[in-house]
Design an enzyme around this catalytic site. Structure first.
Site, PDB file in Angstrom:
ATOM      1  N   TYR A  90      -4.465   1.244  15.502  1.00 30.76           N
ATOM      2  CA  TYR A  90      -3.270   1.433  16.333  1.00 30.76           C
ATOM      3  C   TYR A  90      -3.531   1.229  17.822  1.00 30.76           C
ATOM      4  CZ  TYR A  90      -0.511   3.111  12.409  1.00 30.76           C
ATOM      5  OH  TYR A  90       0.189   3.178  11.231  1.00 30.76           O
TER       6      TYR A  90
ATOM      7  N   ARG B 228       0.864  -1.189   0.000  1.00 30.55           N
ATOM      8  CA  ARG B 228       0.000   0.000   0.000  1.00 30.55           C
ATOM      9  C   ARG B 228       0.898   1.236   0.000  1.00 30.55           C
ATOM     10  NH1 ARG B 228      -2.541   3.008   4.727  1.00 30.55           N
ATOM     11  NH2 ARG B 228      -3.796   4.531   3.615  1.00 30.55           N
TER      12      ARG B 228
ATOM     13  N   GLU C 249      -7.127   8.390   6.523  1.00 29.95           N
ATOM     14  CA  GLU C 249      -7.417   8.995   7.833  1.00 29.95           C
ATOM     15  C   GLU C 249      -7.980  10.406   7.729  1.00 29.95           C
ATOM     16  OE1 GLU C 249      -4.461   8.665  10.871  1.00 29.95           O
ATOM     17  OE2 GLU C 249      -4.325   6.492  10.684  1.00 29.95           O
TER      18      GLU C 249
ATOM     19  N   GLU D  25      -3.384  -0.218   8.066  1.00 28.27           N
ATOM     20  CA  GLU D  25      -2.169   0.110   8.822  1.00 28.27           C
ATOM     21  C   GLU D  25      -2.266  -0.496  10.218  1.00 28.27           C
ATOM     22  OE1 GLU D  25      -0.917   4.218   9.186  1.00 28.27           O
ATOM     23  OE2 GLU D  25      -1.551   4.647   7.136  1.00 28.27           O
TER      24      GLU D  25
ATOM     25  N   HIS E 275      -2.837  11.007   0.851  1.00 29.28           N
ATOM     26  CA  HIS E 275      -2.271  10.782   2.192  1.00 29.28           C
ATOM     27  C   HIS E 275      -1.678  12.115   2.641  1.00 29.28           C
ATOM     28  CE1 HIS E 275      -0.858   7.329   4.938  1.00 29.28           C
ATOM     29  NE2 HIS E 275      -0.515   8.441   5.568  1.00 29.28           N
TER      30      HIS E 275
ATOM     31  N   ASN F 134      -7.185   1.699   9.639  1.00 23.33           N
ATOM     32  CA  ASN F 134      -5.885   1.852  10.297  1.00 23.33           C
ATOM     33  C   ASN F 134      -6.127   1.618  11.782  1.00 23.33           C
ATOM     34  OD1 ASN F 134      -5.077   2.683   7.783  1.00 23.33           O
ATOM     35  ND2 ASN F 134      -4.464   4.745   8.380  1.00 23.33           N
TER      36      ASN F 134
HETATM   37  C1  NOJ Z   1      -1.219   6.739  10.478  1.00 25.57           C
HETATM   38  C2  NOJ Z   1      -0.786   7.529   9.285  1.00 25.57           C
HETATM   39  O1  NOJ Z   1      -1.577   7.178   8.182  1.00 25.57           O
HETATM   40  C3  NOJ Z   1       0.694   7.365   8.944  1.00 25.57           C
HETATM   41  O2  NOJ Z   1       1.017   8.310   7.985  1.00 25.57           O
HETATM   42  C4  NOJ Z   1       1.505   7.504  10.222  1.00 25.57           C
HETATM   43  O3  NOJ Z   1       2.881   7.475   9.943  1.00 25.57           O
HETATM   44  C5  NOJ Z   1       1.116   6.390  11.158  1.00 25.57           C
HETATM   45  N1  NOJ Z   1      -0.280   6.575  11.531  1.00 25.57           N
HETATM   46  C6  NOJ Z   1       1.928   6.357  12.453  1.00 25.57           C
HETATM   47  O4  NOJ Z   1       1.677   7.498  13.202  1.00 25.57           O
END
Ligand code: NOJ
Length: 491
Positions: free
Chosen positions: A338, A121, A211, A397, A165, A336
């Site tokens: 995290y 990606r 995002e 992500e 992005h 994404n």
């Molecule tokens: C999400 C973002 O899409 C990416 O650009 C960023 O580096 C990562 N989070 C880590 O923070």
């Protein structure tokens, strides 16, 4: 730059356990309607593994890796302007050279191959394609992506392209005020049409916007990301609407200009709502919270309407036609994932839920914002699938930074990253084994890169990048990911 002991391929293979596997480390109207036509895995996972055909990949984005900001006709983006403004980036760096992926992409594709990934990606830099944001295209800009895509395909790696992005052409910020104006939403659709018309013979999966949530809040509310604005709450809601409109217009443009069989969806960092304790009441409360707290993003994209609570304060200006466009049918949802944004407890109040405050003692990874909560990887796709009947999901992500200090033997034993990944992937396996339709996973990131306002201080890569020599070196986590992919099960 920290001192880095170099080691040979053979040494790394031994350290990372690759020799044992006989492999060389470096050798190589309503958004509810979805096409559901992805040829991804449909069968359930085995008790410990992922479904057959599960797609393993890595992710990067243009400004974070490419460099070459003045080459072959690229125009400036809001991130060039922002990063060059004193006081914006913690280590005073910028993406002028970054990892130099623009020139080293062939080498980077060999790194992907050596991991065993079958998908990549990446994002397309809008200011390479339209240096002024609109008007005359710069064919040399798109040529880079033609070369990249051809090289990926020649190496058996499927290209997944993100159209936006965060690197908006500066000209559109100057001319229209960027995303504060719906003229930018329309320009985005024109750019999307141009790109899909030229790449969709080979690229089958397009993400519209990466995002929306962060670009709206960090860029337009907190001023921490480009373009560095601090707008009023109602102006922020208008920006959010314009971004969602840009997504919808781009979906339509991609369908109208792409080849048959092309698939499109957003890549969103959904506000994650985790049941604090897994009781039916808390799970229901977490679903309600997910729908409310994502009202300006996934909810409006998938339902074609804003929630009542969302409109009760600072409502944006919009038309019924806007909502129809925003909820244009998509083929998949990219997520994404995290960290847990909220642990949710059922409550007998108007909203039906309470968001538990985080105790000060809650742990974090190297980046203080990154709270580990592996179960996020189970609940986010499960909520999205259930709430909106989504049939195809990609984890676009997931990853963490780490201090990544090389040990005395020169190896980066990033065991905190391995711990994080192992736990998140275990939860993803839980989801797929229960039938949550996740088709693939893109690890952030292939290599260390420009981490926005954290500059080069937060390293998210499986490969260490020496930002003086641009040399890439695998960390121990690269071996972990390779082994996981080879087993199609968490290693
Ligand atoms: C999400 C973002 O899409 C990416 O650009 C960023 O580096 C990562 N989070 C880590 O923070």
């Amino acid at each position: 730059m920290m001192p880095f002991k170099r080691f040979s391929r053979r040494q790394f293979g031994r350290i990372a356990g690759w020799s044992a596997l006989g492999m060389s480390a470096l050798s190589s109207g309503s958004g509810l309607a979805q096409s559901d036509a992805d040829s991804g895995p449909r069968n359930r996972a085995t008790p410990s593994g992922f479904p057959d055909g599960f797609l393993w990949g890595t992710a990067t984005s243009a400004y974070q890796v490419e460099g070459a900001v003045n080459e072959e006709g690229r125009g400036p983006s809001i991130w060039d302007r922002f990063a060059h403004t004193p006081g914006t980036i913690s280590d005073h760096s910028n993406g002028d050279i970054a990892t130099d992926h623009y020139h080293l992409y062939k080498e980077d594709i060999q790194l992907m191959k050596s991991l065993g990934t079958k998908a990549y990606r990446f994002s397309i830099a809008w200011p390479r394609v339209f240096p002024e944001g609109a008007g005359s295209a710069n064919p040399k800009g798109l040529d880079f992506y033609n070369r990249l895509v051809d090289e990926l395909l020649a190496n058996g790696i499927q290209p997944f392209a993100t159209l936006y992005h965060w690197d908006l052409p500066q000209a559109l910020q100057d001319r229209f005020g960027g995303w504060t104006s719906r003229d930018t939403s329309k320009a985005f659709a024109d750019y999307a049409a141009h790109v899909t018309g030229r790449l969709s013979d080979r690229v089958k999966h397009f993400f519209t916007i990466n995002e929306c949530s962060r670009l709206v809040h960090h860029g337009h509310e907190f001023g921490a990301d480009a373009p560095g604005l601090k707008l009023s709450p109602s102006d922020v809601k208008q920006v959010r609407h314009n971004v969602a409109l840009g997504h919808g217009l781009a979906v339509q443009a991609i369908r109208a200009n792409g080849r048959a069989g092309i698939r499109v969806g957003p890549a969103e960092n959904a506000v994650s709502c985790i049941p604090a304790i897994e009781t039916p009441a808390n799970i229901r409360a977490a679903e309600i919270a997910t729908r409310e707290l994502n009202a300006g993003y996934l909810t409006v994209m998938l339902e074609g309407k804003y929630t009542e609570a969302y409109l009760a304060q600072d409502a944006p200006k919009f038309t019924a036609e806007d909502l129809r466009i925003i909820s244009s049918p998509i083929d998949f949802v990219g997520l994404n994932v995290y960290m847990p944004d909220h642990y949710v407890v059922a409550a007998d109040n108007e909203r039906g839920f309470t968001l538990a405050p985080f105790p000060k003692s809650f742990p974090h990874m190297k980046a203080t914002w990154l709270r580990p909560g592996p179960e996020t990887m189970y609940w986010v796709p499960r909520h999205v699938a259930k709430l909106w009947n989504v049939k195809s999901i990609y984890i676009t992500e997931n990853g963490t930074s780490s201090s990544d200090q090389p040990a005395a033997d020169g190896t980066i034993y990033d065991v905190d990253r391995i711990m994080y990944l192992r736990n998140y992937l275990t939860q993803l396996q839980r989801a797929t084994s229960e039938g949550v339709p996740v088709l693939g996973y893109f690890l952030w990131s292939l290599m260390d890169n420009f981490e926005w306002s954290d500059g080069y201080e937060q390293r998210f890569g499986l490969y260490h990048v020496d930002f003086e020599t641009r040399r890439r070196t695998p960390k121990l986590s690269a071996a972990f990911y390779r082994e996981t992919i080879a087993r199609n099960a968490v290693a």
